[in-house]
Every structure is written in structure tokens, then in C-alpha cells.
Design a protein around this motif. Structure first.
Motif, mmCIF file in Angstrom:
data_model
loop_
_atom_site.group_PDB
_atom_site.id
_atom_site.type_symbol
_atom_site.label_atom_id
_atom_site.label_comp_id
_atom_site.label_asym_id
_atom_site.label_seq_id
_atom_site.Cartn_x
_atom_site.Cartn_y
_atom_site.Cartn_z
ATOM 1 N N ALA A 78 0.812 -1.221 0.000
ATOM 2 C CA ALA A 78 0.000 0.000 0.000
ATOM 3 C C ALA A 78 0.841 1.265 0.000
ATOM 4 N N THR A 79 2.079 1.190 0.456
ATOM 5 C CA THR A 79 2.886 2.406 0.586
ATOM 6 C C THR A 79 4.050 2.488 -0.398
ATOM 7 N N ASP A 80 4.379 1.408 -1.081
ATOM 8 C CA ASP A 80 5.527 1.433 -1.993
ATOM 9 C C ASP A 80 5.366 2.432 -3.126
ATOM 10 N N PHE A 81 4.186 2.494 -3.717
ATOM 11 C CA PHE A 81 4.018 3.391 -4.861
ATOM 12 C C PHE A 81 4.182 4.850 -4.439
ATOM 13 N N TYR A 82 3.799 5.186 -3.216
ATOM 14 C CA TYR A 82 3.952 6.564 -2.740
ATOM 15 C C TYR A 82 5.420 6.874 -2.430
ATOM 16 N N LEU A 83 6.099 5.946 -1.772
ATOM 17 C CA LEU A 83 7.501 6.179 -1.430
ATOM 18 C C LEU A 83 8.412 6.180 -2.660
ATOM 19 N N GLU A 84 8.033 5.442 -3.690
ATOM 20 C CA GLU A 84 8.837 5.410 -4.914
ATOM 21 C C GLU A 84 8.840 6.757 -5.638
ATOM 22 N N GLN A 85 7.824 7.571 -5.395
ATOM 23 C CA GLN A 85 7.770 8.890 -6.029
ATOM 24 C C GLN A 85 8.871 9.811 -5.518
ATOM 25 N N PHE A 86 9.416 9.512 -4.357
ATOM 26 C CA PHE A 86 10.408 10.383 -3.742
ATOM 27 C C PHE A 86 11.829 9.842 -3.845
ATOM 28 N N THR A 87 12.012 8.666 -4.425
ATOM 29 C CA THR A 87 13.355 8.117 -4.564
ATOM 30 C C THR A 87 14.152 8.955 -5.548
ATOM 31 N N GLY A 88 15.360 9.271 -5.172
ATOM 32 C CA GLY A 88 16.231 10.085 -6.005
ATOM 33 C C GLY A 88 15.965 11.571 -5.934
ATOM 34 N N LEU A 89 14.983 11.975 -5.165
ATOM 35 C CA LEU A 89 14.661 13.394 -5.043
ATOM 36 C C LEU A 89 15.704 14.127 -4.204
ATOM 37 N N VAL A 90 16.098 13.501 -3.116
ATOM 38 C CA VAL A 90 17.093 14.074 -2.214
ATOM 39 C C VAL A 90 18.263 13.089 -2.155
ATOM 40 N N PRO A 91 19.498 13.566 -2.307
ATOM 41 C CA PRO A 91 20.625 12.635 -2.245
ATOM 42 C C PRO A 91 20.831 12.104 -0.822
ATOM 43 N N ILE A 92 21.494 10.971 -0.740
ATOM 44 C CA ILE A 92 21.804 10.377 0.556
ATOM 45 C C ILE A 92 22.876 11.234 1.228
ATOM 46 N N ILE A 93 22.582 11.707 2.443
ATOM 47 C CA ILE A 93 23.492 12.598 3.168
ATOM 48 C C ILE A 93 24.051 11.852 4.370
ATOM 49 N N LEU A 94 25.367 11.678 4.397
ATOM 50 C CA LEU A 94 26.057 10.987 5.487
ATOM 51 C C LEU A 94 25.475 9.591 5.736
ATOM 52 N N THR A 99 14.523 10.090 1.848
ATOM 53 C CA THR A 99 13.357 9.901 1.004
ATOM 54 C C THR A 99 12.075 9.800 1.830
ATOM 55 N N THR A 100 12.133 9.020 2.893
ATOM 56 C CA THR A 100 10.949 8.835 3.730
ATOM 57 C C THR A 100 10.553 10.140 4.407
ATOM 58 N N MET A 101 11.531 10.905 4.828
ATOM 59 C CA MET A 101 11.236 12.190 5.467
ATOM 60 C C MET A 101 10.539 13.131 4.482
ATOM 61 N N CYS A 102 10.977 13.146 3.239
ATOM 62 C CA CYS A 102 10.317 13.979 2.228
ATOM 63 C C CYS A 102 8.882 13.514 1.993
ATOM 64 N N ALA A 103 8.665 12.210 2.006
ATOM 65 C CA ALA A 103 7.315 11.673 1.823
ATOM 66 C C ALA A 103 6.407 12.093 2.972
ATOM 67 N N PHE A 104 6.908 12.047 4.201
ATOM 68 C CA PHE A 104 6.116 12.471 5.352
ATOM 69 C C PHE A 104 5.820 13.965 5.319
ATOM 70 N N VAL A 105 6.788 14.762 4.928
ATOM 71 C CA VAL A 105 6.579 16.215 4.850
ATOM 72 C C VAL A 105 5.512 16.536 3.808
ATOM 73 N N CYS A 106 5.561 15.883 2.670
ATOM 74 C CA CYS A 106 4.570 16.121 1.616
ATOM 75 C C CYS A 106 3.174 15.690 2.066
ATOM 76 N N LEU A 107 3.081 14.545 2.718
ATOM 77 C CA LEU A 107 1.785 14.072 3.195
ATOM 78 C C LEU A 107 1.233 14.978 4.292
ATOM 79 N N GLU A 108 2.107 15.467 5.162
ATOM 80 C CA GLU A 108 1.665 16.405 6.204
ATOM 81 C C GLU A 108 1.182 17.713 5.585
ATOM 82 N N TRP A 109 1.836 18.154 4.528
ATOM 83 C CA TRP A 109 1.398 19.372 3.835
ATOM 84 C C TRP A 109 0.006 19.175 3.226
ATOM 85 N N ILE A 110 -0.228 17.998 2.666
ATOM 86 C CA ILE A 110 -1.546 17.705 2.093
ATOM 87 C C ILE A 110 -2.610 17.707 3.184
ATOM 88 N N ILE A 111 -2.312 17.109 4.322
ATOM 89 C CA ILE A 111 -3.278 17.052 5.419
ATOM 90 C C ILE A 111 -3.592 18.452 5.928
#
Length: 120
Positions: A78-94, A99-111
Motif C-alpha cells: 500500500a505504501t511502496d508506490f507513494y515512497l517510490e515517487q520520492f526516490t532520487g529526489l534528495v541525495p543520501i546525506i552521510l 526519502t521517507t522524510m520527504c514523503a512524510f513532509v509532503c503528506l503532512e502538507w496535504i493534510i
């Protein structure tokens, strides 16, 4: 009765029953009621999906839990298709994938956007 008179009557009404009756007169088709119900349904769905996503991410912290058994696999499916939209959006830092954090921020903005919408 003119629309201006109805609006003036609404300002002077103190009884809630009379106010709802006058509100029906200003919106005889019930479009506002339908739109508010639709927004409320979308808001509920977005909050439910937020909690489903939270459970899925939390279960990934425990390596002993097999996520590919029946009830847990539904969360992944149920969640893979949503999380896949954010892969490669932000590079891996340290070594941390944001990716998951960006997905949560976007979903919180929608809510929060759905919380702000109201058809009066």
C-alpha cells in the motif's frame, strides 16, 4: 425575499436552528454540503494513510520482523508506490536516506491543506 435580506437576517439570528434553515436557503442545491463531505473524506483518508506509512516505517527498524508475511506485506504494497515517487529526489546525506522524510513532509502538507479548506 432578496439575497441581501437573507444575509442580513443571518447576522441577526441567534438560534442555531434558524441559522441552519437560513443556510439551506442560501444553498438550496446542497453543493457546499457535498463539497465539505468530500473534503472531510479526503482528510480522513490522508490521515489514515499517514498512520499506515508510519507503521510501515516503524516496522523497518526491527530486523527480526519479516515484512513479507500476509498482514505486513499489505502495508508494504500500500505504501511502496507513494515512497517510490520520492526516490532520487534528495541525495543520501552521510549515509542517511531522506526519502521517507520527504514523503512524510509532503503528506503532512496535504493534510494541513485539507484542514484549511472549508466551504461556508
Amino acid at each position: 425575499m432578496s439575497e441581501t435580506q437573507i444575509l442580513l437576517d443571518q447576522l441577526n439570528v441567534t438560534d442555531l436552528n434558524e441559522l441552519s434553515t437560513l443556510n439551506e436557503l442560501t444553498d438550496p442545491t446542497g453543493i457546499k454540503l457535498i463539497l465539505n463531505g468530500t473534503i472531510e473524506l479526503l482528510r480522513f483518508g490522508a490521515r489514515l494513510y499517514y498512520w499506515i506509512l508510519t507503521i510501515r516505517v516503524t516496522l523497518q527498524w526491527f530486523p527480526s520482523v519479516n515484512p513479507y508475511i500476509f498482514p505486513l506485506y499489505m502495508l508494504i504494497y500500500a505504501t511502496d508506490f507513494y515512497l517510490e515517487q520520492f526516490t532520487g529526489l534528495v541525495p543520501i546525506i552521510l549515509g542517511i536516506d531522506m526519502t521517507t522524510m520527504c514523503a512524510f513532509v509532503c503528506l503532512e502538507w496535504i493534510i494541513r491543506t485539507l484542514d484549511a479548506i472549508s466551504f461556508v
